[in-house]
Design a protein around this motif. Structure first.
Motif, short mmCIF file in Angstrom:
data_model
loop_
_atom_site.label_atom_id
_atom_site.label_comp_id
_atom_site.label_asym_id
_atom_site.label_seq_id
_atom_site.Cartn_x
_atom_site.Cartn_y
_atom_site.Cartn_z
N THR A 47 0.79 -1.18 -0.08
CA THR A 47 0.13 -0.02 0.25
C THR A 47 0.82 1.29 0.19
O THR A 47 1.60 1.41 0.85
CB THR A 47 -0.97 0.07 1.26
N GLY A 48 0.73 1.90 -1.10
CA GLY A 48 1.60 3.37 -1.14
C GLY A 48 0.75 4.52 -1.07
O GLY A 48 -0.28 4.52 -1.27
N LEU A 49 1.62 5.82 -0.89
CA LEU A 49 0.85 6.75 -1.00
C LEU A 49 1.38 7.67 -2.12
O LEU A 49 2.53 7.78 -2.54
CB LEU A 49 1.36 7.74 0.34
N VAL A 50 0.08 8.39 -2.83
CA VAL A 50 0.66 8.96 -3.98
C VAL A 50 0.95 10.50 -3.44
O VAL A 50 0.22 11.17 -2.83
CB VAL A 50 -0.71 9.27 -4.79
N ILE A 51 1.94 10.99 -4.03
CA ILE A 51 2.60 12.34 -3.61
C ILE A 51 2.59 13.23 -4.78
O ILE A 51 2.41 14.41 -4.62
CB ILE A 51 4.05 12.25 -3.16
N LYS A 52 2.24 12.64 -6.19
CA LYS A 52 2.53 13.72 -7.22
C LYS A 52 1.70 12.88 -8.42
O LYS A 52 1.95 11.72 -8.51
CB LYS A 52 3.73 14.02 -7.41
N VAL A 53 0.92 13.35 -9.29
CA VAL A 53 0.34 12.87 -10.29
C VAL A 53 0.62 14.05 -11.59
O VAL A 53 0.58 14.79 -11.46
CB VAL A 53 -1.09 12.94 -10.26
N HIS A 54 1.39 13.24 -12.47
CA HIS A 54 1.82 13.92 -13.67
C HIS A 54 1.91 13.10 -15.09
O HIS A 54 1.47 11.96 -15.12
CB HIS A 54 3.30 14.45 -13.35
N GLY A 55 2.33 13.75 -16.02
CA GLY A 55 2.38 13.15 -17.31
C GLY A 55 3.54 12.81 -17.98
O GLY A 55 3.74 12.83 -19.11
N THR A 56 4.74 12.90 -17.10
CA THR A 56 6.39 12.81 -17.54
C THR A 56 6.37 11.31 -17.31
O THR A 56 6.70 10.84 -16.16
CB THR A 56 7.04 13.87 -16.81
N PRO A 57 6.62 10.63 -18.42
CA PRO A 57 6.89 9.21 -18.12
C PRO A 57 8.46 9.15 -17.90
O PRO A 57 9.45 9.93 -17.99
CB PRO A 57 7.01 8.59 -19.36
N PRO A 58 8.85 8.07 -16.92
CA PRO A 58 10.44 8.00 -16.53
C PRO A 58 11.25 7.68 -17.84
O PRO A 58 10.59 6.95 -18.70
CB PRO A 58 10.30 6.78 -15.48
N GLU A 59 12.58 8.11 -17.69
CA GLU A 59 13.30 7.70 -19.00
C GLU A 59 14.11 6.66 -18.80
O GLU A 59 14.34 6.08 -20.20
CB GLU A 59 14.22 9.03 -18.89
#
Length: 753
Positions: A47-59
């Motif tokens: 169970t994790g906690l969302v600290i940020k929602v965004h549109g940038t995929p990891p590289e």
């Protein structure tokens, strides 16, 4: 698609956050503050906690998908998330460690509530048969049991109940003049059973009483606190024991609730909440709840959700809690009260995060735009220094409520008494005379010894061999009740040996004394007195705190023997004599805070005596009656203690003139530990120079088979704390990498206590 990735913190000791993809069927459901289920590692779901929602995929990698949303709406508001982020950064912890400490998990082992229940006595069919003359004479030749039985029936009839019914255990003990052992014997015979019933909050507004009128000194303090809050985020209330600080808290709480704000009232120990909660419920009814880590997960989650609701939506606005209550996601906090702010129990040691609840509370208040009130009769040097130098506001209450006199203080010279052969075991004549006088008057006594067990160690009288723990570099403590030697660091226990392992002698003897030995000897000296003991060994049971304290408060116990548990904030009407049995062991502890802590402990425990109309008496046993701290305790002179200790702290560069960070390196191999510790210290010293001390072995150099070495960093005013912490974090990570998979562990303790 926009916003299809989320940065998530996993509740593990791993650095930073991890990026996951939001699958299409969860689009719009994942927001900042949501709790989500995510795969981590080969086969685990966390169970994790969302600290940020965004549109940038990891590289550098293809992110895995979020499995599910556990909470469909954001459980954690932005201020709460900012607070968790600050904790991780300030205390050099991983975000996942903070998350694990903060959020009640559905995977938690079911806990138990120690403070929302009252103990009741219920008659069994065997009891009813016995009272009807149809039983097997279970109370024959036991007149005290018959008295308790008769009192039980009388209390039932007074309340209009038909037997078998519920009678509060504390009421039965008080009304019958009974003692725990007698009631326990009846329970063991099957005549009674003990049941914990949840305390029902007052919901009828007509039953809620307004706060009591303040005395003139209290009223002045109340107005000064409100005035200082206009310009200060933090105010320190320095009030002598029994000066009426709690009543001030009640008035300030009421003011905040009337403004629609939330209040967190913090205490250092769970045991203290058992006395204060009933007093608060009389004034605030259902508006108050208790929160601590031993409650069931369901109870904690219920409070979690209620404090985060909108105003008026059955929101919980007042919480009484210990240090873990800081992690509640308050919606609109207006005031945090940190009572007994000096207490070391506010410091979390293990596991990480190693935070100090008092300091963290001030940051939580700042994030909410709230105010913090620190209260103590013996403030920490750091807090008092911040107050007298203007960083905090300062309000002082120098007289006891109702003008009750401070207790009379007396030193008992154990060295001189020993020379004159006047000691009775571990008791000076003045101590025993004071106890006897109190008992003759029907008054109560507390005897304080801050060491549990029967004897600190066993020693061979021939060669001096002392049996010690094989896991830790400490001697075993002997516990006579279970006839075992116990390590107070790892819990390992063994039967005491019959002969010395070094020379074969059978001359093994116990040395020193703990609470268990004091209890045994006091029972022999005062055989007609009812004696109880309160320490870690006697309070392991579910309701043990409540039983011991309610019996003493109800007059069923004459003499209460205990450790520091009995020194804090407890209020007993008939307690007039307090005995401190070994002041020297506190004064000579190898720590720069030893003198401050000794003054605080002795002043606090002495403050339990004579809190009503009768003046109390305190006897302090010592082999060094000329000691400076003892002279200050005799005069209740906190200011003198503060000034002398402050001068030494400045001379040697200790808080409040520096900030400390202690880094502990652990390894099961001493050679590898020494190599890593030396290399780590050199790395830090290249950047920080003389600010780095060590490495060195601590007082106990091995715990649970792990060898320990510490490095101490002193942050003077010329060093940036944030930059130093960055250096320390980098050095820790570098040393872990250099050590490979050798098993090295490193942790940091910011502001160690």
């Amino acid at each position: 698609m926009k916003n299809e990735f989320a940065d998530i913190v996993i509740p593990l000791a791993v650095a930073g956050s991890y990026t996951y993809r939001i699958p299409s069927h969860l689009s719009g459901k994942v927001i900042r503050g949501s709790r989500v289920a995510v795969p981590f590692g080969p086969r685990r779901i966390y169970t994790g906690l969302v600290i940020k929602v965004h549109g940038t995929p990891p590289e550098n990698f293809i992110p895995r998908d979020i499995s599910d949303v556990i909470q469909t709406s954001g459980m954690m508001n932005d201020r709460f998330l900012d607070f968790l982020s600050w904790l991780a950064d300030y205390y050099l912890s991983h975000p996942g460690e903070v998350l694990k400490a903060a959020i009640p998990s559905s995977d938690d082992t079911p806990g138990r509530s120690l403070t929302r229940e009252e103990l009741h006595v219920i008659a069994t069919p065997a009891f009813m048969a016995e009272m009807a003359g149809e039983g097997g004479n279970l109370m024959a030749r036991a007149p005290r049991q018959r008295e308790i039985a008769d009192t039980y029936i009388r209390l039932l009839l007074q309340t209009g109940l038909t037997p078998p019914g519920f009678v509060k255990r504390s009421d039965l003990v008080k009304a019958s003049g009974g003692i725990s052992s007698t009631l326990n014997a009846m329970t063991a015979k099957g005549l009674f059973r003990i049941e914990a019933r949840e305390i029902t909050a007052i919901t009828d507004e007509s039953q809620i009483s307004p706060p009591a009128a303040l005395s003139l000194p209290q009223d002045e303090a109340y107005e000064n606190i409100k005035r200082l809050f206009r310009d200060h985020e933090v105010v320190l209330l320095h009030g002598v024991t029994s000066s009426g600080k709690t009543e001030l808290y009640i008035h300030l709480i009421r003011e905040q609730l009337e403004q629609g704000k939330q209040v967190l009232y913090m205490l250092p120990e769970i045991a203290l909440t058992t006395q204060i909660i009933e007093r608060l419920r009389k004034h605030f009814g259902a508006a108050i709840e208790i929160y601590h880590s031993r409650m069931t997960t369901k109870s904690r989650m219920d409070i979690w959700e209620r404090v985060n609701r909108a105003a008026g939506d059955d929101r919980l606005n007042l919480v009484l809690g210990v240090r873990s209550s800081l992690f509640l996601p308050f919606a609109d906090l207006g005031l945090v009260i940190v009572d007994e702010e000096h207490d070391s129990s506010y410091k979390q040691y293990d596991p990480s995060p190693r935070y100090h609840a008092r300091d963290a509370a001030m940051m939580l208040s700042r994030i909410h735009g709230a105010r913090t009130l620190l209260g103590s009769a013996t403030p920490s040097l750091e807090s008092y220094h911040n107050a007298v130098t203007g960083r905090y506001g300062l309000v002082e209450l120098k007289t006891r409520f109702g003008d009750v006199m401070m207790p009379a203080m007396m030193l008992a010279d154990t060295r001189e008494a020993g020379r004159r052969k006047a000691m009775s075991s571990h008791f000076a004549p003045q101590m025993l005379n004071a106890v006897e006088e109190a008992l003759m008057k029907g008054e109560q006594v507390i005897l304080f010894q801050n060491r549990r067990g029967f004897s600190p160690y066993i020693i061979c009288s021939e060669c001096g061999w002392v049996p010690g723990c094989t896991n830790c570099s400490v001697s075993y403590t002997y516990h006579k009740g279970i006839d075992k030697m116990v390590c107070h660091y790892c819990g390992k226990s063994e039967k005491p040996p019959h002969s010395c392992e070094a020379c074969g002698s059978t001359g093994l003897v116990t040395r020193g004394f703990g609470t268990e030995k004091i209890e045994e000897e006091i029972k022999l000296i005062f055989p007609s007195a009812t004696v109880a003991r309160m320490d870690q060994d006697t309070t392991r049971g579910r309701n043990s705190h409540s039983i011991i304290l309610s019996d003493f408060a109800g007059g069923a116990t004459d003499i209460l023997i205990g450790t520091q548990m009995i020194s804090k904030g407890l209020d007993f009407e008939n307690l007039t004599v307090v005995g401190i049995l070994d002041a020297d062991s506190m004064l000579h502890f190898p720590d720069f805070r030893a003198y401050e802590r000794s003054f605080q402990m002795m002043e606090q425990v002495s403050g339990r005596a004579g809190r009503r109309t009768r003046r109390g008496k305190v006897i302090i046993q010592t082999g060094d009656p000329s000691h400076m701290i003892l002279k200050q305790v005799l005069k209740h002179d906190y200011r003198a203690m503060y000034l002398t200790q402050l001068e030494e702290r400045e001379l040697f560069g200790y808080p409040p003139f520096t900030r400390l960070i202690r880094i502990t390196l652990k390894h099961r191999d001493m050679t590898r530990l020494n190599q890593s510790a030396a290399r780590f210290a050199v790395t830090l010293r290249k950047r920080l120079g003389k600010a780095v001390l060590g490495p060195e072995y601590p007082h106990v150099k091995q715990v649970q088979k792990w060898f320990l070495k510490t490095v101490l960093v002193k942050l003077g005013r010329d060093l940036s704390a944030s930059k130093v912490k960055e250096m320390i974090r980098a050095a820790m990570e570098a040393e872990i990498k250099l050590s490979g998979n050798s098993g090295l562990r490193i942790n940091a303790d910011v502001d160690p206590q």
